[in-house]
Design a protein around this motif. Sequence first.
Motif, PDB file in Angstrom:
ATOM      1  N   MET A   1      28.424  47.118  48.322  1.00 35.34           N
ATOM      2  CA  MET A   1      29.811  47.282  47.886  1.00 35.34           C
ATOM      3  C   MET A   1      29.963  46.911  46.424  1.00 35.34           C
ATOM      4  O   MET A   1      29.426  45.902  45.964  1.00 35.34           O
ATOM      5  N   THR A   2      30.654  47.739  45.671  1.00 39.35           N
ATOM      6  CA  THR A   2      30.925  47.464  44.266  1.00 39.35           C
ATOM      7  C   THR A   2      32.334  46.883  44.131  1.00 39.35           C
ATOM      8  O   THR A   2      33.319  47.492  44.556  1.00 39.35           O
ATOM      9  N   HIS A   3      32.430  45.701  43.579  1.00 38.39           N
ATOM     10  CA  HIS A   3      33.718  45.041  43.406  1.00 38.39           C
ATOM     11  C   HIS A   3      34.326  45.423  42.060  1.00 38.39           C
ATOM     12  O   HIS A   3      33.616  45.558  41.053  1.00 38.39           O
ATOM     13  N   LYS A   4      35.610  45.586  42.043  1.00 40.20           N
ATOM     14  CA  LYS A   4      36.314  45.887  40.803  1.00 40.20           C
ATOM     15  C   LYS A   4      37.020  44.630  40.314  1.00 40.20           C
ATOM     16  O   LYS A   4      37.891  44.077  40.995  1.00 40.20           O
ATOM     17  N   ILE A   5      36.620  44.174  39.114  1.00 34.10           N
ATOM     18  CA  ILE A   5      37.134  42.940  38.527  1.00 34.10           C
ATOM     19  C   ILE A   5      37.965  43.288  37.292  1.00 34.10           C
ATOM     20  O   ILE A   5      37.521  44.067  36.443  1.00 34.10           O
ATOM     21  N   VAL A   6      39.149  42.710  37.193  1.00 33.38           N
ATOM     22  CA  VAL A   6      40.001  42.920  36.029  1.00 33.38           C
ATOM     23  C   VAL A   6      40.444  41.565  35.490  1.00 33.38           C
ATOM     24  O   VAL A   6      41.001  40.745  36.230  1.00 33.38           O
ATOM     25  N   PHE A   7      40.183  41.331  34.203  1.00 39.30           N
ATOM     26  CA  PHE A   7      40.621  40.121  33.494  1.00 39.30           C
ATOM     27  C   PHE A   7      41.853  40.520  32.683  1.00 39.30           C
ATOM     28  O   PHE A   7      41.768  41.314  31.755  1.00 39.30           O
ATOM     29  N   LYS A  43      45.839  47.760  40.394  1.00 42.83           N
ATOM     30  CA  LYS A  43      46.094  48.544  41.607  1.00 42.83           C
ATOM     31  C   LYS A  43      44.831  48.865  42.398  1.00 42.83           C
ATOM     32  O   LYS A  43      44.880  48.992  43.626  1.00 42.83           O
ATOM     33  N   ASP A  44      43.687  49.003  41.733  1.00 44.91           N
ATOM     34  CA  ASP A  44      42.439  49.299  42.441  1.00 44.91           C
ATOM     35  C   ASP A  44      41.495  48.101  42.485  1.00 44.91           C
ATOM     36  O   ASP A  44      40.371  48.220  42.983  1.00 44.91           O
ATOM     37  N   ALA A  45      41.929  46.948  41.934  1.00 40.00           N
ATOM     38  CA  ALA A  45      41.036  45.789  41.827  1.00 40.00           C
ATOM     39  C   ALA A  45      41.064  44.944  43.093  1.00 40.00           C
ATOM     40  O   ALA A  45      42.089  44.834  43.769  1.00 40.00           O
ATOM     41  N   ASP A  46      39.933  44.354  43.412  1.00 42.00           N
ATOM     42  CA  ASP A  46      39.918  43.364  44.488  1.00 42.00           C
ATOM     43  C   ASP A  46      39.764  41.947  43.935  1.00 42.00           C
ATOM     44  O   ASP A  46      39.995  40.974  44.649  1.00 42.00           O
ATOM     45  N   ILE A  47      39.412  41.830  42.645  1.00 48.80           N
ATOM     46  CA  ILE A  47      39.291  40.515  42.010  1.00 48.80           C
ATOM     47  C   ILE A  47      40.074  40.532  40.701  1.00 48.80           C
ATOM     48  O   ILE A  47      39.813  41.365  39.819  1.00 48.80           O
ATOM     49  N   ALA A  48      41.030  39.626  40.573  1.00 49.18           N
ATOM     50  CA  ALA A  48      41.791  39.472  39.329  1.00 49.18           C
ATOM     51  C   ALA A  48      41.417  38.155  38.682  1.00 49.18           C
ATOM     52  O   ALA A  48      41.363  37.112  39.348  1.00 49.18           O
TER      53      ALA A  48
END
Length: 313
Positions: A1-7, A43-48
Amino acid sequence: MTHKIVFLDRESLDANVRAPNFPHEYKEYESTWTPDEIVERLKDADIAIINKVPMRADTLKQLPNLKLIAVAATGTDVVDKAQAKAQGITVSNIRGYAFNTVPEHVIALLFALRRSIVPYAQSVKRGDWNKSSQFCYFDYPIYDIAGSTLGIVGYGALGKSIAKRAEALGMKVLPYDVFPQEGLVDFETVLTQSDAITIHVPLTPDTKNMFGEEQFRKMKKHALLINTARGGLVDEAALLEALKSGEIGGAGFDVVAQEPPKDGNILCEADLPNLIVTPHVAWASKEAMQILADQLIDNVENFVAGKPSNVVE
């Protein structure tokens, strides 16, 4: 699984943020201000990853994919934790990174205020020394640190670290905390017997404006108030009046109620020789910020590995 991270507010952390050790997509923004921006970018991130971006209930409800909010700070009052819990979102924070930088900032403010360093330096620039009839002048009071008493409100890791430094300087320490510990004094004793008080408690409904007009009346006339915790802990209007009237001796603040103070702030705008305000940088030594950044990614990696760390309830 590829996680989407946004800072969301990368410019708030002047340190190297290493890449996490799992498959991921990473996106960062220098700053994020509005709820619409937050929702659009997450909106598409699972990690903020956030520092001071407000994650309120209405915002979180629009982010069903979010699983982790990794806060790049100790304080998590920017997150509606009840709503996060309701959605199954884990919240993590940073702990134990500011063991040198905050205590050193506190001690620096104490020295600057006790010895009136800022007003004397400013007076020299104005040319006051040039006009002096003697080799020196005494326009502002100077007090020794040694032999004075420091009250510490909030006797956790930071409070204890400050106590060690204060005692090394020859100060007597009066520690207070809402959680029982050996050797504590009560709040009244801190207020009435301290030559300086430094605040290190979280901002909660119970601690909001814990320092106000009533507390200032009980403090010594020359006493200092140092706040490197949260602005809302102190009634700013009451503090300003206490400084102007001589109710207390001075104040050193690294925080104000609204940050940044885009609509102005009475402490930031006050021109008083006994008030120093710095822009929430007590935490921000180069060394501390790198420790923080490394722990931040540790928290993210641990969460993905199924062993979440520094979880805030």
